[in-house]
Design a protein around this motif. Structure first.
Motif, mmCIF file in Angstrom:
data_model
loop_
_atom_site.group_PDB
_atom_site.id
_atom_site.type_symbol
_atom_site.label_atom_id
_atom_site.label_comp_id
_atom_site.label_asym_id
_atom_site.label_seq_id
_atom_site.Cartn_x
_atom_site.Cartn_y
_atom_site.Cartn_z
ATOM 1 N N ALA A 24 4.600 -4.082 6.719
ATOM 2 C CA ALA A 24 3.865 -4.418 5.496
ATOM 3 C C ALA A 24 3.750 -3.207 4.580
ATOM 4 C CB ALA A 24 2.478 -4.957 5.850
ATOM 5 N N GLU A 25 3.540 -2.023 5.167
ATOM 6 C CA GLU A 25 3.409 -0.811 4.352
ATOM 7 C C GLU A 25 4.728 -0.498 3.642
ATOM 8 O OE1 GLU A 25 2.110 1.862 7.353
ATOM 9 O OE2 GLU A 25 0.087 1.051 7.422
ATOM 10 N N ASP A 31 8.041 -3.430 -3.011
ATOM 11 C CA ASP A 31 7.575 -4.312 -4.074
ATOM 12 C C ASP A 31 7.109 -3.523 -5.300
ATOM 13 O OD1 ASP A 31 8.111 -6.418 -2.389
ATOM 14 O OD2 ASP A 31 6.027 -6.708 -1.762
ATOM 15 N N ALA A 32 6.415 -2.410 -5.060
ATOM 16 C CA ALA A 32 5.936 -1.597 -6.178
ATOM 17 C C ALA A 32 7.107 -1.045 -6.978
ATOM 18 C CB ALA A 32 5.059 -0.455 -5.660
ATOM 19 N N SER A 33 8.159 -0.606 -6.284
ATOM 20 C CA SER A 33 9.310 -0.061 -6.996
ATOM 21 C C SER A 33 10.019 -1.147 -7.805
ATOM 22 C CB SER A 33 10.279 0.593 -6.006
ATOM 23 O OG SER A 33 10.891 -0.373 -5.162
ATOM 24 N N LYS A 34 10.009 -2.366 -7.303
ATOM 25 C CA LYS A 34 10.635 -3.465 -8.040
ATOM 26 C C LYS A 34 9.810 -3.861 -9.265
ATOM 27 C CE LYS A 34 13.174 -5.489 -4.151
ATOM 28 N NZ LYS A 34 13.318 -6.665 -3.261
ATOM 29 N N SER A 47 7.277 5.104 8.671
ATOM 30 C CA SER A 47 6.543 4.153 9.503
ATOM 31 C C SER A 47 7.393 3.532 10.594
ATOM 32 C CB SER A 47 5.958 3.042 8.618
ATOM 33 O OG SER A 47 6.993 2.393 7.884
ATOM 34 N N HIS A 48 8.710 3.776 10.586
ATOM 35 C CA HIS A 48 9.586 3.128 11.564
ATOM 36 C C HIS A 48 10.400 4.107 12.402
ATOM 37 C CE1 HIS A 48 8.732 -0.183 8.753
ATOM 38 N NE2 HIS A 48 9.002 -0.985 9.754
ATOM 39 N N LEU A 49 10.913 5.149 11.776
ATOM 40 C CA LEU A 49 11.780 6.079 12.494
ATOM 41 C C LEU A 49 10.993 7.162 13.234
ATOM 42 C CD1 LEU A 49 14.602 6.499 9.810
ATOM 43 C CD2 LEU A 49 14.447 4.835 11.686
ATOM 44 N N ASN A 50 9.886 7.613 12.646
ATOM 45 C CA ASN A 50 9.083 8.629 13.322
ATOM 46 C C ASN A 50 8.598 8.193 14.701
ATOM 47 O OD1 ASN A 50 8.683 11.204 11.815
ATOM 48 N ND2 ASN A 50 8.039 9.816 10.178
ATOM 49 N N PRO A 51 8.077 6.981 14.869
ATOM 50 C CA PRO A 51 7.633 6.587 16.204
ATOM 51 C C PRO A 51 8.741 6.629 17.244
ATOM 52 C CG PRO A 51 6.711 5.111 14.561
ATOM 53 C CD PRO A 51 7.723 5.959 13.852
#
Length: 300
Positions: A24-25, A31-34, A47-51
């Motif tokens: 969601a983040e 969405d903001a960039s669009k 939020s995805h690769l660091n973990p």
């Protein structure tokens, strides 16, 4: 952005907090960039690769893990990301509501990410502290947060191995201009820029004068107590005018988010532009970031 004459901004999706929804983040940044094309861009991976990096021992990276990591990174690129970030090396905990995180910058998955960044011609935004060798954690950092370990791991040798692994991969070291370990000196940074042409430095000046945990005045700060740019930093900029850019470290979250409160730095960082000669201000305030992040065009 209009008030401060900021033409373009990059939203960086940081590593998800406990209980957060990384998908969601990331989607909110997309969405903001669009909604604001040509003004807002986003970086993905925090939020995805660091973990995955932090949860995988460097000696236990299997083909399956590499393939899944690559698949997620390439998915982020297909979503329109301008680069990978915010990626973490050494993240020191600053309060009991903060977090300690570590992934060595020469982790095999970091090397894979550098290859992917080179392939897609995008940079990696890296958050890490300057630690030339394993050191006892300063007492003020132990006081500030119980999550900080007794020893801080070396980061500089691993960072150099990352930079050397694929020299076409652009690495932007974030939050330069404040220091939590005492080692982020102009001398260290000058040496790294001389040795590694793919390293860039994003500047940050914040309102905090002292270190957390009653550690005394912050070392190697980019400005003095009166917010004047220190002469050695101005000389440093003149020596490497194409390698610096303005950064930031402001948290943007919904009202219900439980993100910790930190001193702000936006106004302080942008005030540096008023202290630079016009040619340096043009490069550091706009041109270098436009080139590194491929944001050229649309300024008029």
């Amino acid at each position: 952005m209009d008030e401060y004459d900021v033409a373009k901004s990059l939203i960086v999706v940081v590593p998800g907090h406990a209980g957060g929804d990384g998908d969601a983040e990331l989607q909110s940044a997309v969405d903001a960039s669009k909604r604001h094309p040509g003004r807002l861009y986003f970086m993905g991976g925090g939020s995805h690769l660091n973990p995955v990096l932090q949860g995988t021992d460097a000696n236990e990276v299997t083909s399956r893990i590499r393939n899944e990591f690559r698949k997620k990174a390439e998915e982020i690129m297909r979503m329109g990301a301008t680069g990978f970030g915010e990626m973490l090396g050494l993240h020191i905990c600053m309060s009991e509501r903060h977090s300690y995180q570590f992934a060595a910058p020469d982790h095999p998955l970091y090397l894979l990410l550098a290859d992917l960044a080179a392939k897609y011609d995008v940079p990696i935004d890296l958050h890490t502290e300057a630690v030339p060798e394993n050191i006892p954690t300063p007492e003020n950092l132990r006081r500030a947060c119980s999550a900080n370990p007794g020893t801080l791991p070396a980061t500089i040798p691993a960072l150099e191995r990352l930079l050397s692994h694929n020299q076409t991969a652009r690495i932007v070291w974030q939050h330069i201009g404040w220091d939590n370990t005492g080692y982020m000196t102009v001398g260290l940074l000058r040496n790294l820029l001389n040795l590694h042409p793919n390293l860039f430095l994003a500047l940050r000046a914040e309102e905090r004068l002292n270190q957390v945990g009653d550690g005394g005045p912050m070392p190697n700060r980019i400005v003095d107590e009166d917010w004047r740019l220190k002469p050695e930093w101005l000389d440093f900029f003149r020596e490497f005018p194409d390698r610096f850019m303005i950064g930031g470290d402001e948290f943007i979250a919904g009202k219900s988010a439980r993100a910790p409160k930190f001193p702000q730095s936006f106004e302080e960082t942008w005030s540096l532009m008023d202290q630079l000669p016009d040619d340096l201000a043009q490069k550091i305030g706009r041109d270098n970031a436009a080139r590194v992040y491929r944001l050229n065009g649309g300024y008029d």
